[in-house]
Design a protein around this motif. Structure first.
Motif, PDB file in Angstrom:
ATOM      1  N   LEU A 142      13.027  11.963  25.840  1.00 43.20           N
ATOM      2  CA  LEU A 142      14.257  11.804  26.537  1.00 43.20           C
ATOM      3  C   LEU A 142      14.211  11.124  27.596  1.00 43.20           C
ATOM      4  N   GLY A 143      13.139  10.730  28.026  1.00 40.44           N
ATOM      5  CA  GLY A 143      12.872   9.934  29.390  1.00 40.44           C
ATOM      6  C   GLY A 143      12.709  10.609  30.491  1.00 40.44           C
ATOM      7  N   PHE A 144      12.335  11.930  30.563  1.00 38.09           N
ATOM      8  CA  PHE A 144      11.845  12.766  31.449  1.00 38.09           C
ATOM      9  C   PHE A 144      10.324  13.197  31.462  1.00 38.09           C
ATOM     10  N   GLY A 145       9.555  12.527  30.970  1.00 38.60           N
ATOM     11  CA  GLY A 145       8.101  12.854  30.885  1.00 38.60           C
ATOM     12  C   GLY A 145       7.596  13.090  32.191  1.00 38.60           C
ATOM     13  N   LEU A 146       6.530  13.971  32.226  1.00 37.59           N
ATOM     14  CA  LEU A 146       5.627  14.418  33.337  1.00 37.59           C
ATOM     15  C   LEU A 146       4.454  13.679  33.318  1.00 37.59           C
ATOM     16  N   ASP A 147       4.057  13.283  34.452  1.00 33.07           N
ATOM     17  CA  ASP A 147       2.736  12.479  34.592  1.00 33.07           C
ATOM     18  C   ASP A 147       1.534  13.369  35.217  1.00 33.07           C
ATOM     19  N   LEU A 148       0.601  13.922  34.199  1.00 29.65           N
ATOM     20  CA  LEU A 148      -0.144  14.882  34.541  1.00 29.65           C
ATOM     21  C   LEU A 148      -1.546  14.172  34.575  1.00 29.65           C
ATOM     22  N   SER A 149      -1.626  12.919  34.691  1.00 34.50           N
ATOM     23  CA  SER A 149      -2.951  12.058  34.368  1.00 34.50           C
ATOM     24  C   SER A 149      -3.558  12.045  35.811  1.00 34.50           C
ATOM     25  N   GLU A 150      -3.032  12.061  36.989  1.00 33.94           N
ATOM     26  CA  GLU A 150      -3.599  11.945  38.248  1.00 33.94           C
ATOM     27  C   GLU A 150      -2.945  12.669  39.496  1.00 33.94           C
ATOM     28  N   CYS A 151      -3.500  12.587  40.595  1.00 35.07           N
ATOM     29  CA  CYS A 151      -2.882  13.469  41.570  1.00 35.07           C
ATOM     30  C   CYS A 151      -1.718  12.609  42.189  1.00 35.07           C
ATOM     31  N   ALA A 152      -0.291  13.070  42.551  1.00 37.78           N
ATOM     32  CA  ALA A 152       0.618  11.990  42.856  1.00 37.78           C
ATOM     33  C   ALA A 152       0.197  11.516  44.527  1.00 37.78           C
ATOM     34  N   ALA A 170       1.395  15.178  38.743  1.00 35.48           N
ATOM     35  CA  ALA A 170       0.427  16.248  38.872  1.00 35.48           C
ATOM     36  C   ALA A 170       0.063  16.146  40.437  1.00 35.48           C
ATOM     37  N   VAL A 171      -0.457  17.359  40.904  1.00 31.02           N
ATOM     38  CA  VAL A 171      -1.203  17.267  42.439  1.00 31.02           C
ATOM     39  C   VAL A 171      -2.350  18.138  42.389  1.00 31.02           C
ATOM     40  N   SER A 172      -3.409  17.693  43.171  1.00 31.45           N
ATOM     41  CA  SER A 172      -4.519  18.296  43.129  1.00 31.45           C
ATOM     42  C   SER A 172      -4.707  19.612  43.964  1.00 31.45           C
ATOM     43  N   THR A 173      -5.787  20.340  43.720  1.00 31.45           N
ATOM     44  CA  THR A 173      -5.570  21.545  44.531  1.00 31.45           C
ATOM     45  C   THR A 173      -5.792  21.295  46.181  1.00 31.45           C
ATOM     46  N   GLU A 174      -6.762  20.467  46.340  1.00 35.13           N
ATOM     47  CA  GLU A 174      -6.664  19.841  47.720  1.00 35.13           C
ATOM     48  C   GLU A 174      -5.411  19.377  48.477  1.00 35.13           C
ATOM     49  N   ALA A 175      -4.812  18.601  47.702  1.00 37.68           N
ATOM     50  CA  ALA A 175      -3.598  17.945  48.426  1.00 37.68           C
ATOM     51  C   ALA A 175      -2.319  18.934  48.301  1.00 37.68           C
ATOM     52  N   GLY A 176      -2.268  19.866  47.299  1.00 39.91           N
ATOM     53  CA  GLY A 176      -1.216  20.658  46.984  1.00 39.91           C
ATOM     54  C   GLY A 176      -1.381  21.953  47.585  1.00 39.91           C
ATOM     55  N   GLY A 177      -2.658  22.537  48.140  1.00 40.47           N
ATOM     56  CA  GLY A 177      -2.804  23.565  48.745  1.00 40.47           C
ATOM     57  C   GLY A 177      -1.998  24.191  49.652  1.00 40.47           C
ATOM     58  N   PRO A 178      -1.663  23.240  50.771  1.00 40.55           N
ATOM     59  CA  PRO A 178      -0.726  23.799  52.186  1.00 40.55           C
ATOM     60  C   PRO A 178       0.500  24.140  51.439  1.00 40.55           C
ATOM     61  N   TRP A 179       1.077  23.544  50.377  1.00 45.42           N
ATOM     62  CA  TRP A 179       2.400  23.720  49.724  1.00 45.42           C
ATOM     63  C   TRP A 179       2.356  24.256  48.342  1.00 45.42           C
ATOM     64  N   SER A 180       1.533  25.286  48.174  1.00 48.91           N
ATOM     65  CA  SER A 180       1.327  25.697  46.747  1.00 48.91           C
ATOM     66  C   SER A 180       2.589  26.636  46.396  1.00 48.91           C
ATOM     67  N   ASP A 181       2.992  27.143  47.504  1.00 51.22           N
ATOM     68  CA  ASP A 181       4.307  28.058  46.970  1.00 51.22           C
ATOM     69  C   ASP A 181       5.594  27.215  46.733  1.00 51.22           C
ATOM     70  N   LYS A 182       5.531  25.918  47.022  1.00 49.97           N
ATOM     71  CA  LYS A 182       6.654  25.115  46.653  1.00 49.97           C
ATOM     72  C   LYS A 182       6.448  24.235  45.301  1.00 49.97           C
ATOM     73  N   LEU A 183       5.318  24.353  44.641  1.00 50.56           N
ATOM     74  CA  LEU A 183       4.791  23.706  43.524  1.00 50.56           C
ATOM     75  C   LEU A 183       4.800  24.491  42.239  1.00 50.56           C
ATOM     76  N   LEU A 184       4.799  23.803  41.250  1.00 50.62           N
ATOM     77  CA  LEU A 184       4.769  24.594  39.943  1.00 50.62           C
ATOM     78  C   LEU A 184       3.234  24.435  39.507  1.00 50.62           C
TER      79      LEU A 184
END
Length: 258
Positions: A142-152, A170-184
């Motif tokens: 549909l044109g809304f594919g997710l990019d789960l191959s590497e950390c943004a 996708a976002v890695s644990t290290e990069a996304g940790g501080p904002w984990s409550d706002k990420l899926l």
């Protein structure tokens, strides 16, 4: 006008006294409707059940006409699917997803993935993981594919545990940790082909992930709601996984679905 194709029955509705209109996910002609003369007969009703694979001949005077189908059964799945809750709700939920596609728009990869998943949909412990991968494939087509191959944020390809709700990357644990409550949350089985989905919490996170992007990009944009069949399937799939952990995805799925 005439063409021949293979397809999978999505649904059926009455047409006149004895005929029916069959909705079929064809390989080369997309989701396509056609009249089946005598489709309500005792001989044809078992053929025209959702989930069955068929060979088709479609004929019409003009391409834009509804046209008529000549149908021959090639693989019967409906009876087996009706024996399990994941089979019953799963085929309905997948048909609802395919109805999001433009009519007569070819999506051969989705047709093939649909067939592969249907062959395992009555295996409750595998059904949830298979279905959520199908939702990812539908989003992509549909044109809304997710990019789960590497950390943004960093470009890293390992330790990917989150997905940005804004970018779908996708976002890695290290990069996304501080904002984990706002990420899926990104379950590992969606990025690691060798990882089985054995934890109901992982499957619930996967349903939440695909559901979020389906709602954001598809349902809300069209002013519609998710099908009741999706909610029912998610419930029975989670319950089934709790009772019987899944095995790894079958090998054909790895090639058919991203």
């Amino acid at each position: 006008m005439e063409w021949r194709d293979e397809g999978i029955i999505l649904g059926l509705r009455r047409h006149g006294e004895t005929s029916a209109i069959a909705e079929v996910m064809t390989r080369a002609h997309g989701r396509h409707l056609g009249i089946v003369r005598g489709g309500r007969s005792r001989r044809m009703q078992p053929v025209l059940q959702a989930g069955n694979s068929v060979d088709l001949v479609w004929r019409a005077r003009l391409d834009e006409h509804l046209g008529q189908y000549q149908v021959e059964l090639t693989q019967s799945r409906a009876g087996r699917l009706m024996e399990s809750a994941t089979g019953v709700h799963g085929v309905q939920a997948m048909a609802a997803l395919l109805r999001l596609l433009p009519e007569r728009d070819a999506h051969p990869r989705l047709h093939d993935a649909f067939a592969i998943i249907l062959d395992s949909l009555d295996e409750p412990a595998k059904a949830g993981a298979l279905y959520v991968r199908f939702e990812l494939a539908v989003l992509e087509d549909l044109g809304f594919g997710l990019d789960l191959s590497e950390c943004a944020a960093t470009g890293a390809r390992a330790d990917l545990t989150f997905v940005s709700p804004k970018s779908g990357r996708a976002v890695s644990t290290e990069a996304g940790g501080p904002w984990s409550d706002k990420l899926l949350t990104l379950p590992e089985f969606l990025t690691n082909r060798e990882r089985a989905c054995v934890d109901p919490a992982d499957l619930a996170d996967a349903f939440k992930l695909t559901g979020y992007f389906l709602n954001r990009h598809v349902f809300e944009a069209r002013g519609i709601e998710a099908s009741v069949s999706r909610e029912s399937f998610c419930a029975v799939a989670l319950r089934a996984l709790s009772d019987n952990p899944a095995a790894a995805l079958p090998e054909p799925m790895k090639a058919a679905i991203p």
